[in-house]
Design a protein around this motif. Sequence first.
Motif, PDB file in Angstrom:
ATOM      1  N   LYS A  15       0.830  -1.202   0.000  1.00 49.93           N
ATOM      2  CA  LYS A  15       0.000   0.000   0.000  1.00 49.93           C
ATOM      3  C   LYS A  15       0.869   1.259   0.000  1.00 49.93           C
ATOM      4  CE  LYS A  15      -4.258  -1.872   1.955  1.00 49.93           C
ATOM      5  NZ  LYS A  15      -3.896  -3.300   1.808  1.00 49.93           N
ATOM      6  N   GLU A  16       0.260   2.388  -0.334  1.00 54.41           N
ATOM      7  CA  GLU A  16       1.002   3.636  -0.469  1.00 54.41           C
ATOM      8  C   GLU A  16       1.544   4.101   0.884  1.00 54.41           C
ATOM      9  OE1 GLU A  16      -1.061   7.171  -1.475  1.00 54.41           O
ATOM     10  OE2 GLU A  16      -2.757   6.777  -0.138  1.00 54.41           O
ATOM     11  N   LEU A  17       2.609   4.905   0.804  1.00 60.56           N
ATOM     12  CA  LEU A  17       3.162   5.563   1.979  1.00 60.56           C
ATOM     13  C   LEU A  17       2.654   7.006   1.947  1.00 60.56           C
ATOM     14  CD1 LEU A  17       6.817   4.183   1.777  1.00 60.56           C
ATOM     15  CD2 LEU A  17       4.884   3.285   3.115  1.00 60.56           C
ATOM     16  N   PRO A  18       1.680   7.344   2.779  1.00 65.04           N
ATOM     17  CA  PRO A  18       1.018   8.644   2.655  1.00 65.04           C
ATOM     18  C   PRO A  18       1.905   9.796   3.126  1.00 65.04           C
ATOM     19  CG  PRO A  18       0.221   7.500   4.593  1.00 65.04           C
ATOM     20  CD  PRO A  18       1.121   6.532   3.884  1.00 65.04           C
ATOM     21  N   LYS A  19       1.667  10.968   2.575  1.00 64.38           N
ATOM     22  CA  LYS A  19       2.320  12.168   3.053  1.00 64.38           C
ATOM     23  C   LYS A  19       1.792  12.516   4.441  1.00 64.38           C
ATOM     24  CE  LYS A  19       3.164  14.299  -1.456  1.00 64.38           C
ATOM     25  NZ  LYS A  19       2.916  15.482  -2.325  1.00 64.38           N
ATOM     26  N   ALA A  20       2.673  13.155   5.224  1.00 63.63           N
ATOM     27  CA  ALA A  20       2.224  13.588   6.549  1.00 63.63           C
ATOM     28  C   ALA A  20       1.195  14.687   6.413  1.00 63.63           C
ATOM     29  CB  ALA A  20       3.420  14.083   7.356  1.00 63.63           C
ATOM     30  N   GLN A  21       0.228  14.673   7.314  1.00 65.29           N
ATOM     31  CA  GLN A  21      -0.825  15.672   7.284  1.00 65.29           C
ATOM     32  C   GLN A  21      -0.330  16.985   7.901  1.00 65.29           C
ATOM     33  OE1 GLN A  21      -3.946  15.158   5.813  1.00 65.29           O
ATOM     34  NE2 GLN A  21      -2.847  13.330   5.114  1.00 65.29           N
ATOM     35  N   PRO A  22      -0.694  18.126   7.308  1.00 72.32           N
ATOM     36  CA  PRO A  22      -0.261  19.414   7.882  1.00 72.32           C
ATOM     37  C   PRO A  22      -0.926  19.666   9.232  1.00 72.32           C
ATOM     38  CG  PRO A  22      -1.823  19.755   6.092  1.00 72.32           C
ATOM     39  CD  PRO A  22      -1.497  18.293   6.086  1.00 72.32           C
ATOM     40  N   LEU A  23      -0.222  20.430  10.088  1.00 77.99           N
ATOM     41  CA  LEU A  23      -0.739  20.783  11.405  1.00 77.99           C
ATOM     42  C   LEU A  23      -0.969  22.283  11.489  1.00 77.99           C
ATOM     43  CD1 LEU A  23       1.595  18.712  13.762  1.00 77.99           C
ATOM     44  CD2 LEU A  23      -0.681  18.103  12.990  1.00 77.99           C
ATOM     45  N   ASP A  24      -1.941  22.673  12.268  1.00 77.81           N
ATOM     46  CA  ASP A  24      -2.153  24.098  12.514  1.00 77.81           C
ATOM     47  C   ASP A  24      -1.173  24.635  13.550  1.00 77.81           C
ATOM     48  OD1 ASP A  24      -4.304  24.224  10.739  1.00 77.81           O
ATOM     49  OD2 ASP A  24      -5.735  23.602  12.292  1.00 77.81           O
ATOM     50  N   ALA A  25      -0.788  23.791  14.501  1.00 87.01           N
ATOM     51  CA  ALA A  25       0.130  24.217  15.562  1.00 87.01           C
ATOM     52  C   ALA A  25       0.749  22.984  16.202  1.00 87.01           C
ATOM     53  CB  ALA A  25      -0.617  25.043  16.605  1.00 87.01           C
ATOM     54  N   PHE A  26       1.934  23.178  16.780  1.00 89.89           N
ATOM     55  CA  PHE A  26       2.570  22.113  17.551  1.00 89.89           C
ATOM     56  C   PHE A  26       2.045  22.179  18.986  1.00 89.89           C
ATOM     57  CE2 PHE A  26       5.942  23.010  14.330  1.00 89.89           C
ATOM     58  CZ  PHE A  26       5.934  21.765  13.717  1.00 89.89           C
ATOM     59  N   GLU A  27       1.565  21.050  19.477  1.00 83.41           N
ATOM     60  CA  GLU A  27       1.050  20.981  20.844  1.00 83.41           C
ATOM     61  C   GLU A  27       1.631  19.747  21.537  1.00 83.41           C
ATOM     62  OE1 GLU A  27      -3.183  20.991  20.418  1.00 83.41           O
ATOM     63  OE2 GLU A  27      -3.260  23.127  19.904  1.00 83.41           O
ATOM     64  N   PRO A  28       2.898  19.841  21.945  1.00 81.95           N
ATOM     65  CA  PRO A  28       3.570  18.661  22.506  1.00 81.95           C
ATOM     66  C   PRO A  28       3.159  18.376  23.946  1.00 81.95           C
ATOM     67  CG  PRO A  28       5.046  20.540  22.538  1.00 81.95           C
ATOM     68  CD  PRO A  28       3.810  20.990  21.819  1.00 81.95           C
ATOM     69  N   PHE A  29       3.385  17.154  24.337  1.00 78.49           N
ATOM     70  CA  PHE A  29       3.197  16.682  25.717  1.00 78.49           C
ATOM     71  C   PHE A  29       4.128  17.466  26.649  1.00 78.49           C
ATOM     72  CE2 PHE A  29       4.783  13.766  29.014  1.00 78.49           C
ATOM     73  CZ  PHE A  29       3.599  13.410  29.639  1.00 78.49           C
ATOM     74  N   ASP A  30       3.644  17.817  27.840  1.00 77.77           N
ATOM     75  CA  ASP A  30       4.436  18.542  28.832  1.00 77.77           C
ATOM     76  C   ASP A  30       5.059  17.544  29.800  1.00 77.77           C
ATOM     77  OD1 ASP A  30       5.591  20.218  30.639  1.00 77.77           O
ATOM     78  OD2 ASP A  30       3.744  21.214  31.273  1.00 77.77           O
ATOM     79  N   ASP A  31       6.370  17.386  29.706  1.00 77.11           N
ATOM     80  CA  ASP A  31       7.044  16.386  30.536  1.00 77.11           C
ATOM     81  C   ASP A  31       7.089  16.774  32.008  1.00 77.11           C
ATOM     82  OD1 ASP A  31       8.872  18.476  30.186  1.00 77.11           O
ATOM     83  OD2 ASP A  31      10.610  17.155  30.101  1.00 77.11           O
ATOM     84  N   PHE A  32       6.820  18.030  32.353  1.00 81.14           N
ATOM     85  CA  PHE A  32       6.932  18.465  33.751  1.00 81.14           C
ATOM     86  C   PHE A  32       5.987  17.679  34.662  1.00 81.14           C
ATOM     87  CE2 PHE A  32       6.158  21.307  37.388  1.00 81.14           C
ATOM     88  CZ  PHE A  32       7.467  21.606  37.752  1.00 81.14           C
TER      89      PHE A  32
END
Length: 615
Positions: free
Chosen positions: A306-323
């Motif tokens: 099967k195809e290897l899809p392109k990554a989907q665009p994001l509106d913003a980065f919202e990473p996990f907070d390790d604190f």
Amino acid sequence: MALSLFNFLIIAGLHLFPFIEAATVTKDFNITWAYGNPDGAFNRSVIGINNQWPIPKIEVNKGDRVVINVFNGLGNVSTALHFHGIFLRGQTEMDGAAGVTQCSIPPGSSFTYNFTVDQPGTYWYHSHVKAQYPEGLRGPFIVHDPDMPFKDQYDEEIVLPLSDWYHQMVSTTLMSRFISFANPTGAEPVPDAALMNDTQNLQIHVQPGKTYMFRIINMAAFAAQYFWIEGHTMRVVEVDGVYTEPAEASMLYLTAAQRYSVLVTAKNETGANFAIQGSMDQDLFDAVPDGLNPNVTGWLVYDGAKELPKAQPLDAFEPFDDFGLVPQDGEKLLDKADYTVTLDLKMDNLGDGANYAFFNDITYVVPKVPTIYTALTTGDLATNPAVYGVNTNAFILKKDDIVDIVVNNNDPGKHPFHLHGHNFQVVSRSADEAGPFVANASIEAAFPSVPMRRDTILVRPNGNFVLRFRADNPGIWLFHCHIEWHTASGLIATMIESPLELQSSLTIPEDHYAACRAAKQPFKGNAAGNEKDFLDLKGANVSPKPLPAGFTARGIVALVFSIISAFLGMAAIAWYGAQPLGKGTEMAARGIVAEAGEGVGEGEVTGTRPVGKLE
């Protein structure tokens, strides 16, 4: 009956002994030049091991003894190996920080690292000589644990390094331009590419319903990366060698040198493949070059047809907070600090016009005598920070004291800090633009009761953090920014932990002294090599003098442009010299011919990793 029981115990012990005896893992590493082209765009020299690059992954079990016999086959530069995150209790001389815990290993010389690993987790190893690990001398170091608390929750492990990549030589071409009067603002060179498993277009083949533990390591010289797997949730179970209570995350943020272990459960159907995405944090870059692709994409492959899809665009980065992570061992907040090390960070220019990094107005300069040898040979004065030289930012720690490190970031950039020999509790971390840390009862009351623990942490722009640890590991341990450009420009402090105990307990192997002799480097006395008057630092390595009063970086910029305007012809030559190095130029710069090595993928992990060969 008694004799029979005795014989039974003896026989049982003999059968059990192989299972409880720690192994000795021996590696013979010839550090050599090779060629690499991991992003498929530019073939260049890299530093490999045994004529191959990428360098080998080290895998051991908790309790194993590790013996690494190193030969420096580079021919024209010294080297060393540091084992990032490994505590090396009672073995500080094996930490591998050149100029600190050893002399660097000169070309043609040998050196043995011999230590026991008493901690499980995800680590890595790399050169601790200026700007060598961005040339490729970095790889995973995995310590398996038979008592791993999550071992029944996953089926397979996948080691997944992230990194950034430069097309030009970092340790020579780019570093000489970075620390230069021609770069008075200290703008760091921007990487040409992001990598995943030292390649791009990585494919990780998975089976439906299985759970995989990804050991993710950011081995970058500069760029932090946002990391996520489309359509999948990650459960964080380890950071920097510390097991955590499971925490769900859809996106991670890994600074240079940080590690995460996460559990990912594959879907039950094979109807599609999913992008794995890494994206360099462009906030770190002074300017983003035209055409830069900050992303690296791989795939979870359920069905190779099967195809290897392109990554989907994001509106913003919202990473996990390790604190908010909670260590699984439940270690509570250590008692109030016995000693506080306050480090005020800034970037500024010195009298040579170049931009440097400073703690408390001091930029780090490697001493003539490696710090460990000063601690061992200056008697009672080893507890006096003066003997280690002005430019080492030395702090003396007493055995078992609770220590706070407070970093006040008076700089608009982000900085990931790493402490050798320990992990630490992150007891306070501010948001952007919070200014210096000011201790008061309300702030201290808000310290977490069970703080997150790790060995590398980010300080926010113009923000601060407070780290706490117990000084229970006598040794010489660096605390430094892990952006390699900032390490090179002096953003380092030195923790001298229980130096008098080191004098009575530590024995330096003879081959370590032999490396110093081969390098013609002194290994007795104070930082200046003075063996008679330990407080006489004349002749020590020091930084350039400060700028004249009132002379600013803006004035340096004006001066530089005046020079450029006066010498247009020289500018044209400089432009030509700035272009990517060809094979012949690289070989001439190295002064030797390196054999090409080709990295070999393992198991179900594949990718595009073109490697150039000499013709």
